[in-house]
Design a protein around this motif. Structure first.
Motif, mmCIF file in Angstrom:
data_model
loop_
_atom_site.group_PDB
_atom_site.id
_atom_site.type_symbol
_atom_site.label_atom_id
_atom_site.label_comp_id
_atom_site.label_asym_id
_atom_site.label_seq_id
_atom_site.Cartn_x
_atom_site.Cartn_y
_atom_site.Cartn_z
ATOM 1 N N MET A 1 0.844 -1.171 0.000
ATOM 2 C CA MET A 1 0.000 0.000 0.000
ATOM 3 C C MET A 1 0.897 1.244 0.000
ATOM 4 S SD MET A 1 -2.967 1.197 2.672
ATOM 5 C CE MET A 1 -1.933 1.295 4.099
ATOM 6 N N VAL A 2 0.533 2.194 -0.813
ATOM 7 C CA VAL A 2 1.249 3.468 -0.876
ATOM 8 C C VAL A 2 0.270 4.553 -0.464
ATOM 9 C CG1 VAL A 2 2.473 5.090 -2.345
ATOM 10 C CG2 VAL A 2 2.708 2.632 -2.749
ATOM 11 N N GLN A 3 0.633 5.332 0.545
ATOM 12 C CA GLN A 3 -0.231 6.423 1.006
ATOM 13 C C GLN A 3 0.485 7.741 0.783
ATOM 14 O OE1 GLN A 3 -1.704 6.071 4.982
ATOM 15 N NE2 GLN A 3 -2.935 7.902 4.811
ATOM 16 N N MET A 4 -0.233 8.666 0.177
ATOM 17 C CA MET A 4 0.326 9.984 -0.112
ATOM 18 C C MET A 4 -0.183 10.975 0.924
ATOM 19 S SD MET A 4 -0.418 9.585 -4.127
ATOM 20 C CE MET A 4 -1.913 8.676 -3.771
ATOM 21 N N GLU A 5 0.716 11.773 1.467
ATOM 22 C CA GLU A 5 0.339 12.760 2.471
ATOM 23 C C GLU A 5 0.730 14.145 1.972
ATOM 24 O OE1 GLU A 5 1.797 11.764 6.329
ATOM 25 O OE2 GLU A 5 1.128 9.690 6.162
ATOM 26 N N TYR A 6 -0.222 15.032 1.995
ATOM 27 C CA TYR A 6 -0.017 16.414 1.569
ATOM 28 C C TYR A 6 -0.555 17.344 2.636
ATOM 29 C CZ TYR A 6 0.366 14.561 -3.222
ATOM 30 O OH TYR A 6 0.734 13.889 -4.344
ATOM 31 N N GLU A 7 -0.017 18.547 2.698
ATOM 32 C CA GLU A 7 -0.538 19.591 3.569
ATOM 33 C C GLU A 7 -0.426 20.907 2.833
ATOM 34 O OE1 GLU A 7 -2.534 21.263 6.388
ATOM 35 O OE2 GLU A 7 -2.114 19.143 6.541
ATOM 36 N N PRO A 8 -1.497 21.494 2.397
ATOM 37 C CA PRO A 8 -2.874 21.026 2.477
ATOM 38 C C PRO A 8 -3.146 19.922 1.448
ATOM 39 C CG PRO A 8 -2.810 23.063 1.226
ATOM 40 C CD PRO A 8 -1.402 22.786 1.710
ATOM 41 N N MET A 9 -4.227 19.197 1.657
ATOM 42 C CA MET A 9 -4.595 18.111 0.755
ATOM 43 C C MET A 9 -5.066 18.672 -0.584
ATOM 44 S SD MET A 9 -3.984 15.363 2.404
ATOM 45 C CE MET A 9 -4.891 13.997 1.740
ATOM 46 N N PRO A 10 -4.684 18.047 -1.700
ATOM 47 C CA PRO A 10 -5.162 18.500 -3.004
ATOM 48 C C PRO A 10 -6.644 18.164 -3.192
ATOM 49 C CG PRO A 10 -3.820 16.540 -3.246
ATOM 50 C CD PRO A 10 -3.767 16.920 -1.803
ATOM 51 N N ARG A 41 10.066 -3.834 -9.740
ATOM 52 C CA ARG A 41 10.027 -2.373 -9.648
ATOM 53 C C ARG A 41 8.840 -1.869 -10.450
ATOM 54 N NH1 ARG A 41 16.289 -0.589 -10.347
ATOM 55 N NH2 ARG A 41 16.899 -1.156 -8.233
ATOM 56 N N TYR A 42 8.102 -0.952 -9.861
ATOM 57 C CA TYR A 42 6.905 -0.414 -10.482
ATOM 58 C C TYR A 42 7.021 1.110 -10.523
ATOM 59 C CZ TYR A 42 5.349 -5.132 -9.674
ATOM 60 O OH TYR A 42 5.260 -6.499 -9.685
ATOM 61 N N TYR A 43 6.746 1.663 -11.683
ATOM 62 C CA TYR A 43 6.915 3.089 -11.923
ATOM 63 C C TYR A 43 5.549 3.765 -12.006
ATOM 64 C CZ TYR A 43 11.584 1.499 -13.019
ATOM 65 O OH TYR A 43 12.825 0.921 -12.949
ATOM 66 N N TYR A 44 5.384 4.825 -11.230
ATOM 67 C CA TYR A 44 4.106 5.525 -11.155
ATOM 68 C C TYR A 44 4.295 7.015 -11.395
ATOM 69 C CZ TYR A 44 2.343 1.325 -8.868
ATOM 70 O OH TYR A 44 1.984 0.034 -8.585
ATOM 71 N N SER A 45 3.264 7.631 -11.943
ATOM 72 C CA SER A 45 3.198 9.088 -11.991
ATOM 73 C C SER A 45 1.974 9.494 -11.183
ATOM 74 C CB SER A 45 3.109 9.608 -13.424
ATOM 75 O OG SER A 45 1.953 9.142 -14.062
ATOM 76 N N ILE A 46 2.123 10.559 -10.436
ATOM 77 C CA ILE A 46 1.050 11.055 -9.574
ATOM 78 C C ILE A 46 0.834 12.527 -9.906
ATOM 79 C CG2 ILE A 46 0.319 11.463 -7.196
ATOM 80 C CD1 ILE A 46 2.386 9.204 -6.444
ATOM 81 N N PHE A 47 -0.389 12.868 -10.286
ATOM 82 C CA PHE A 47 -0.746 14.244 -10.582
ATOM 83 C C PHE A 47 -1.672 14.734 -9.471
ATOM 84 C CE2 PHE A 47 -3.841 17.261 -12.359
ATOM 85 C CZ PHE A 47 -2.980 18.268 -12.730
ATOM 86 N N ALA A 48 -1.285 15.805 -8.800
ATOM 87 C CA ALA A 48 -2.097 16.397 -7.736
ATOM 88 C C ALA A 48 -2.478 17.811 -8.149
ATOM 89 C CB ALA A 48 -1.317 16.426 -6.428
ATOM 90 N N LYS A 49 -3.719 18.189 -7.840
ATOM 91 C CA LYS A 49 -4.215 19.518 -8.230
ATOM 92 C C LYS A 49 -4.952 20.160 -7.064
ATOM 93 C CE LYS A 49 -7.240 21.672 -11.662
ATOM 94 N NZ LYS A 49 -8.102 21.389 -12.830
ATOM 95 N N TRP A 50 -4.593 21.410 -6.793
ATOM 96 C CA TRP A 50 -5.253 22.208 -5.777
ATOM 97 C C TRP A 50 -6.058 23.298 -6.487
ATOM 98 C CZ3 TRP A 50 -0.531 20.084 -5.521
ATOM 99 C CH2 TRP A 50 -0.186 19.361 -4.382
ATOM 100 N N THR A 51 -7.316 23.425 -6.148
ATOM 101 C CA THR A 51 -8.160 24.424 -6.788
ATOM 102 C C THR A 51 -8.600 25.474 -5.775
ATOM 103 O OG1 THR A 51 -10.143 23.089 -6.430
ATOM 104 C CG2 THR A 51 -9.028 22.812 -8.535
#
Length: 72
Positions: A1-10, A41-51
């Motif tokens: 499991m991969v958990q992404m943490e942001y502050e503030p959340m997107p 090995r697994y390669y991922y791209s993650i796009f985060a957007k704040w509006t």
């Protein structure tokens, strides 16, 4: 499991698995996604957007991350 943490959340997040030249969307819930159980090995791209609050069509910021997850 991969958990992404942001502050503030997107407001939005999109995760894709890279398989050669293909980008395959990965389901994520609550900013968490699961890597395969098979070793490798697994390669991922993650796009985060704040509006802007109450204006989903107005982008305040966005970011793209590329990560490698190694399963042993």
């Amino acid at each position: 499991m991969v958990q992404m943490e942001y502050e503030p959340m997107p407001n939005q997040i999109h995760v894709s698995y890279t398989d050669g030249d293909k980008q395959i969307p990965v389901a994520n819930k609550d900013f968490t996604f699961h890597a395969p159980e098979e070793s490798g090995r697994y390669y991922y791209s993650i796009f985060a957007k704040w509006t802007v609050e109450d204006q989903e069509d107005v982008t305040r910021a966005d970011s793209i991350y590329y990560i490698v997850v190694e399963v042993q």
